[in-house]
Enzyme design. Structure first.
Site, PDB file in Angstrom:
ATOM      1  N   GLU A 194      -0.721  -4.185   9.770  1.00  0.00           N
ATOM      2  CA  GLU A 194      -2.022  -4.061  10.444  1.00  0.00           C
ATOM      3  C   GLU A 194      -1.886  -4.659  11.848  1.00  0.00           C
ATOM      4  OE1 GLU A 194      -4.365  -2.343   9.307  1.00  0.00           O
ATOM      5  OE2 GLU A 194      -6.357  -3.119   9.758  1.00  0.00           O
ATOM      6  N   HIS A 241      -8.605   5.459   4.045  1.00  0.00           N
ATOM      7  CA  HIS A 241      -8.585   4.043   3.657  1.00  0.00           C
ATOM      8  C   HIS A 241      -8.558   3.905   2.139  1.00  0.00           C
ATOM      9  CE1 HIS A 241     -10.673  -0.064   3.330  1.00  0.00           C
ATOM     10  NE2 HIS A 241      -9.380  -0.227   3.475  1.00  0.00           N
ATOM     11  N   LYS A 259       1.541   0.064  14.836  1.00  0.00           N
ATOM     12  CA  LYS A 259       0.940   1.347  14.448  1.00  0.00           C
ATOM     13  C   LYS A 259       1.118   2.378  15.566  1.00  0.00           C
ATOM     14  CE  LYS A 259      -2.463  -0.192  10.982  1.00  0.00           C
ATOM     15  NZ  LYS A 259      -1.730   0.080   9.763  1.00  0.00           N
ATOM     16  N   MET A 269       0.826  -1.208   0.000  1.00  0.00           N
ATOM     17  CA  MET A 269       0.000   0.000   0.000  1.00  0.00           C
ATOM     18  C   MET A 269       0.859   1.257   0.000  1.00  0.00           C
ATOM     19  SD  MET A 269      -2.987  -1.157  -0.230  1.00  0.00           S
ATOM     20  CE  MET A 269      -4.098   0.215   0.073  1.00  0.00           C
TER      21      MET A 269
HETATM   22  P1  NAD Z   1       2.752  -4.699   3.725  1.00  0.00           P
HETATM   23  O1  NAD Z   1       3.091  -5.798   4.681  1.00  0.00           O
HETATM   24  O2  NAD Z   1       2.892  -4.920   2.276  1.00  0.00           O
HETATM   25  O3  NAD Z   1       3.631  -3.415   4.066  1.00  0.00           O
HETATM   26  C1  NAD Z   1       3.856  -2.950   5.356  1.00  0.00           C
HETATM   27  C2  NAD Z   1       5.169  -2.194   5.335  1.00  0.00           C
HETATM   28  O4  NAD Z   1       5.331  -1.528   6.582  1.00  0.00           O
HETATM   29  C3  NAD Z   1       6.387  -3.092   5.159  1.00  0.00           C
HETATM   30  O5  NAD Z   1       7.213  -2.575   4.123  1.00  0.00           O
HETATM   31  C4  NAD Z   1       7.103  -2.983   6.498  1.00  0.00           C
HETATM   32  O6  NAD Z   1       8.511  -3.065   6.386  1.00  0.00           O
HETATM   33  C5  NAD Z   1       6.669  -1.619   6.946  1.00  0.00           C
HETATM   34  N1  NAD Z   1       6.780  -1.447   8.386  1.00  0.00           N
HETATM   35  C6  NAD Z   1       6.485  -2.324   9.355  1.00  0.00           C
HETATM   36  N2  NAD Z   1       6.767  -1.793  10.562  1.00  0.00           N
HETATM   37  C7  NAD Z   1       7.227  -0.562  10.339  1.00  0.00           C
HETATM   38  C8  NAD Z   1       7.700   0.462  11.183  1.00  0.00           C
HETATM   39  N3  NAD Z   1       7.733   0.317  12.505  1.00  0.00           N
HETATM   40  N4  NAD Z   1       8.111   1.599  10.620  1.00  0.00           N
HETATM   41  C9  NAD Z   1       8.093   1.749   9.293  1.00  0.00           C
HETATM   42  N5  NAD Z   1       7.660   0.809   8.443  1.00  0.00           N
HETATM   43  C10 NAD Z   1       7.244  -0.335   8.973  1.00  0.00           C
HETATM   44  O7  NAD Z   1       1.274  -4.244   4.112  1.00  0.00           O
HETATM   45  P2  NAD Z   1       0.187  -3.510   3.198  1.00  0.00           P
HETATM   46  O8  NAD Z   1      -0.627  -4.524   2.526  1.00  0.00           O
HETATM   47  O9  NAD Z   1       0.852  -2.461   2.414  1.00  0.00           O
HETATM   48  O10 NAD Z   1      -0.733  -2.847   4.298  1.00  0.00           O
HETATM   49  C11 NAD Z   1      -0.351  -1.696   5.025  1.00  0.00           C
HETATM   50  C12 NAD Z   1      -1.546  -1.148   5.750  1.00  0.00           C
HETATM   51  O11 NAD Z   1      -2.557  -0.827   4.808  1.00  0.00           O
HETATM   52  C13 NAD Z   1      -2.199  -2.091   6.736  1.00  0.00           C
HETATM   53  O12 NAD Z   1      -2.692  -1.374   7.827  1.00  0.00           O
HETATM   54  C14 NAD Z   1      -3.332  -2.685   5.936  1.00  0.00           C
HETATM   55  O13 NAD Z   1      -4.373  -3.163   6.754  1.00  0.00           O
HETATM   56  C15 NAD Z   1      -3.755  -1.495   5.158  1.00  0.00           C
HETATM   57  N6  NAD Z   1      -4.494  -1.795   3.920  1.00  0.00           N
HETATM   58  C16 NAD Z   1      -4.140  -2.854   3.156  1.00  0.00           C
HETATM   59  C17 NAD Z   1      -4.847  -3.122   1.986  1.00  0.00           C
HETATM   60  C18 NAD Z   1      -4.459  -4.271   1.104  1.00  0.00           C
HETATM   61  O14 NAD Z   1      -5.222  -4.618   0.221  1.00  0.00           O
HETATM   62  N7  NAD Z   1      -3.289  -4.862   1.295  1.00  0.00           N
HETATM   63  C19 NAD Z   1      -5.914  -2.298   1.616  1.00  0.00           C
HETATM   64  C20 NAD Z   1      -6.230  -1.206   2.409  1.00  0.00           C
HETATM   65  C21 NAD Z   1      -5.518  -0.968   3.558  1.00  0.00           C
END
Ligand code: NAD
Length: 708
Positions: free
Chosen positions: A400, A448, A405, A322
């Protein structure tokens, strides 16, 4: 409405200038004014020929949808379409040469005016759009478009423009035969006048009004077109499942109208249009896709007293799937972006995603290498929170996980400037609960996004309990800046879109558990007009993701959590069968590397198919009603407005536009019938089908969500 001028050589210029509307549109007044102007040119013996153009940046962008929306009966529809059809036929047969000088965008009725002229010359400007996009709003070109275009370029060539509403820039339009000439904008009018004087007299009769007209490529009965109609109508029904009447009506206009002379063809077209204009599907599409989406894009509900926020620099925390997408769309909007992850390498990887997307555009010739490099230079990958100091907005998209967070929020707020907004892109966790760690909860908001960010147009702007109205306004400003469509949602677990959408896969899993044949479930979903069958879609978004949301709900609610029928399926699919979805190559389907996906054979063993199967209509109803009912609960709980619920359902998860949206569907069915069906389903399948009081009261009172 139409400026009138005749020069010394006897060339009249009619320039569209519908000053009381934001753009030149066809409505009763402007059609009347145009008809008068045309009559004047024909009556005036001094006029040798006519240039039709516009006094505004656009040529004419189509029919005034306020007018289309006012149509309630076929007679009213004919009263609108007949006059424009008549004036175009009059100028076409006047004996004087008419040339359309397209100085700007000519869509729908605008391009149909050009089609009736004896020649079409467009200004060489790639921003100009030419085409007949009516079908995208459930309509058809009713000012001769379905008749003149095929007579001009042939049925086969006309089809994509009519059935898909393809729009072209002038140079492509020239190649496709939609216009006859493309000239530098500064020379447009002079060129049009010169044509009237030199070539006009010899070309003032249309081929189809001349003796011996041969239909290009043949009429519908010719062998080629006959085959074409067989193929196209079959393919079309497969796509629309009979839910969308417009493409079918367009095919009927082509098939029937192209077998008779133009005048009768035009009558057929007007009748088909009347059928569409009075149909529920078309009215639903116009309301949600045009009016409601337009209001959402214009930020109609934005708090007015908050000054518009200009954004220069934003930060994205977490460079995963994301985060990388968020950085990309922000840079595409010209914003400087700090892309932060735990390790520099992870942040760089996030930026590489943008590089990949932009490289692909360069390879296709849609973007110059220079523009790509400019966009990429806007993204600064880092692992250092100090970079957040001068950002207007920080969007968190880390794991998530509440703890992660919370930690990220603390670190970010310590580094951010006092006026900046903090947004979280959580997909399930209530904003109010995430804001508990915030030292400035009024500036904490949910944004979102949907995956993939660069493709999905919707953003839910989520108001936590302490989020200020100024923050909501600024969040909306940002969504507009990156050219996405916002809906405003109040806080609750999963918010609106995921909460209502989830009922689709949940209901499918519930039926699977009941012994409904998965093939029946999948086909019913397709017939309902959903973009993908329910179990296939569950695999796509990943069974694991839904299971994680379930685990989160159990953890958050503790003993208060009430188990749902689909929980067991999710637990088993992930825990027991280890089939987490498409990304792992196994979910409800098998995904052989070299072949087409097939339903997993194990389903039959674990969810034996019952001897008694429900009717396909019953399955379809359950899949769709479950979504609408949850949307109705969200509206009743004040989570989302009726308008935003419908916009969100179309853009967020592909709810069929012909049904108007998850809420509009209840109006389409009729609230009393919808409630009665839900009551019946509740007695058979339990409280999942319990109707919220507000909806029950509405049904009893004979009211609707939307005024008719
Ligand atoms: P992802 O696992 O692909 O990416 C998460 C990223 O966050 C990773 O690169 C990780 O290294 C980084 N990260 C973790 N801890 C960290 C920290 N302390 N400081 C900085 N970076 C950190 O996850 P995603 O699918 O991109 O989802 C991210 C958020 O978006 C989540 O909250 C998820 O629920 C939400 N979201 C996801 C989707 C989806 O379809 N995947 C849709 C809408 C919202």
């Amino acid at each position: 409405m139409v400026d009138y001028q005749v020069d010394g050589d006897g060339v009249a210029t009619l320039a569209w200038n519908v000053a009381d509307r934001p753009m030149n549109v066809l409505n009763e007044a402007s059609i009347g004014a145009f008809a008068q102007a045309v009559a004047r040119t024909i009556a005036d013996p001094a006029v040798k020929g006519v240039v039709v153009t516009s006094a505004r940046p656009e040529f004419v962008v189509g029919a005034d949808l306020d007018l289309v929306r006012s149509v309630k009966t076929a007679e009213q529809s004919m009263a609108i379409t007949a006059p424009i059809s008549r004036v175009l036929r009059t100028l076409e047969r006047s004996g004087k040469p008419f040339v359309a000088a397209l100085n700007g965008t000519a869509l729908g009725g605008g391009y149909e005016i050009a089609l009736a002229c004896h020649r079409r010359i467009a200004a060489d400007d790639a921003r100009i759009q030419i085409g007949l996009p009516e079908v995208t709003l459930g309509l058809l070109p009713a000012a001769g478009g379905t008749q003149r275009l095929p007579r001009m370029i042939g049925i086969r060539a006309a089809l994509p423009f009519l059935l898909e509403g393809r729009k072209l820039a002038p140079r492509q339009a020239l190649e496709a035969g939609l216009v006859d000439e493309v000239v530098p904008a500064a020379e447009l009018l002079a060129r049009a006048r010169a044509w009237v004087l030199a070539d006009g007299p010899a070309h003032a009769v249309k081929p189809w009004d001349a003796k011996g007209f041969r239909f290009p490529g043949g009429t519908p009965q010719a062998p080629g077109p006959t085959q074409l109609f067989f193929g196209v109508s079959g393919g079309l029904l497969g796509k629309t499942q009979g839910l969308y009447p417009a493409p079918e009506a367009i095919l009927a206009c082509l098939y029937d109208g192209c077998q008779v002379d133009l005048d009768n063809g035009l009558k057929i077209e007007q009748r088909q249009f009347a059928r569409l204009a009075t149909s529920a599907a078309t009215r639903n599409m116009i309301r949600t896709l045009f009016y409601s989406m337009g209001e959402a894009n214009r930020l109609a509900d934005r708090p007015k007293d908050v000054p518009v926020r200009k954004f220069a620099k934003v930060a994205v925390l977490g460079a995963g799937m994301m985060g990388a997408g968020l950085a990309h769309v922000s840079a595409q909007a010209g914003l400087r972006v700090v892309l932060l992850d735990v390790q520099q390498a992870a942040a760089e990887k996030g930026k590489a995603y943008s590089q990949k997307l932009l490289d692909a555009q360069v390879a296709k010739g849609r973007l110059s290498a220079g523009k790509r490099d400019q966009a990429l230079a806007l993204i600064a990958p880092t692992s250092d929170y100090a970079a957040l100091a001068d950002c207007d907005l920080v969007i968190e998209a880390v794991f998530e996980d509440r703890k992660v967070k919370a930690e990220v929020t603390r670190q970010a707020e310590a580094a951010m400037s006092p006026g900046a907004v903090f947004a979280t892109n959580t997909s399930t966790l209530p904003i109010t609960s995430l804001a508990e760690v915030s030292v400035r909860p009024a500036q904490f908001v949910g944004l979102h996004f949907f995956s993939p960010v660069e493709k999905m147009p919707l953003v839910e702007v989520i108001r936590g309990q302490q989020t200020s109205e100024a923050t909501i306004a600024q969040a909306l400003d940002f969504v507009k800046r990156i050219r996405k469509t916002p809906i405003v949602v109040n806080d609750c677990p999963s918010f609106y879109a995921n909460r209502a959408f989830a009922m689709f896969p949940y209901e499918a899993m519930t039926m699977l558990r009941e012994g409904v044949n998965p093939i029946l479930i999948e086909n019913a979903a397709r017939m309902a007009g959903m973009p993908m069958p329910a179990l296939a879609l569950t695999d796509e978004i990943s069974v694991e993701l839904l299971h994680k949301a379930l685990q989160q709900a159990r953890a958050d609610q503790g003993a208060a959590y009430r188990a749902q029928p689909q929980d067991q399926v999710l637990d088993d699919m992930v825990g027991k069968f280890e089939r987490i979805g498409r990304k792992a190559g196994k979910g409800f389907y098998d995904y052989p590397a070299d072949g087409r996906k097939t339903l997993w054979r194990g389903l039959a063993e674990h969810y034996p198919v019952a001897a008694q199967q429900p009717d396909v209509e019953e399955v379809r109803k359950r899949l769709m009603y479950a979504q609408s009912l949850e949307a109705a609960r969200c509206v009743a709980e004040g989570i989302v407005s009726v308008r935003d619920a419908d916009v969100g359902s179309l853009l967020g998860w592909g709810f069929p536009a012909a049904l108007g949206g998850a809420i509009g569907y209840i109006d389409t069915v009729g609230a009393p019938a919808f409630v009665a069906e839900c009551d019946r389903l509740a007695t058979r399948h339990g409280e999942r089908y319990a109707v919220p009081d507000a909806l029950r009261a509405m049904a009893a009172g004979g009211s609707r969500y939307y005024a008719v």
